[in-house]
Design a protein around this motif. Sequence first.
Motif, short mmCIF file in Angstrom:
data_model
loop_
_atom_site.label_atom_id
_atom_site.label_comp_id
_atom_site.label_asym_id
_atom_site.label_seq_id
_atom_site.Cartn_x
_atom_site.Cartn_y
_atom_site.Cartn_z
N GLN A 95 0.99 -1.10 0.29
CA GLN A 95 -0.04 0.06 0.11
C GLN A 95 0.86 1.21 -0.01
N PRO A 129 2.69 5.29 -5.40
CA PRO A 129 2.25 4.61 -6.57
C PRO A 129 3.19 4.80 -7.94
N THR A 181 5.69 2.11 -8.65
CA THR A 181 5.30 0.69 -9.42
C THR A 181 6.08 0.48 -10.43
N THR A 207 4.59 -3.36 -6.85
CA THR A 207 3.32 -2.68 -7.26
C THR A 207 2.78 -1.87 -5.93
N SER A 246 -0.08 0.08 -4.60
CA SER A 246 -1.45 0.47 -4.88
C SER A 246 -2.39 0.01 -3.63
N SER A 247 -3.53 0.92 -3.32
CA SER A 247 -4.33 0.62 -2.16
C SER A 247 -5.61 -0.32 -2.93
#
Length: 111
Positions: free
Chosen positions: A13, A87, A90, A108, A110-111
Amino acid sequence: QVQLVESGGGLVQPGGSLTLSCTASGFTFSSGGTGWYRQSSGQERELVAYDRLGGGTVYGDSVKGRFTIRRDNTNNKVYLQMNNLKPDDTAVYYCRAQGAWGQGTQVTVSS
């Protein structure tokens, strides 16, 4: 035969941390520089961090203050500690040494 094997990628996250590892074999790891690069979709491969073996370390502007490279010459490893991930971090992360590339590990954020 020079071989570099990365590990430690995954899904995290935003704001989280990951540590990537690269294990080198087939050459004298302690004799040269080593580092990490990354490539995101549609972009060119870019420098993340590089240890110049006696010449200090270099970081990409976007990761300064968040990422740290550390090498372990005893065990032929180089690590990339990544904190406060975003983000935009990534990408596929590649280890580099002795003119060779590892196969890459996906990170990666991401939430």
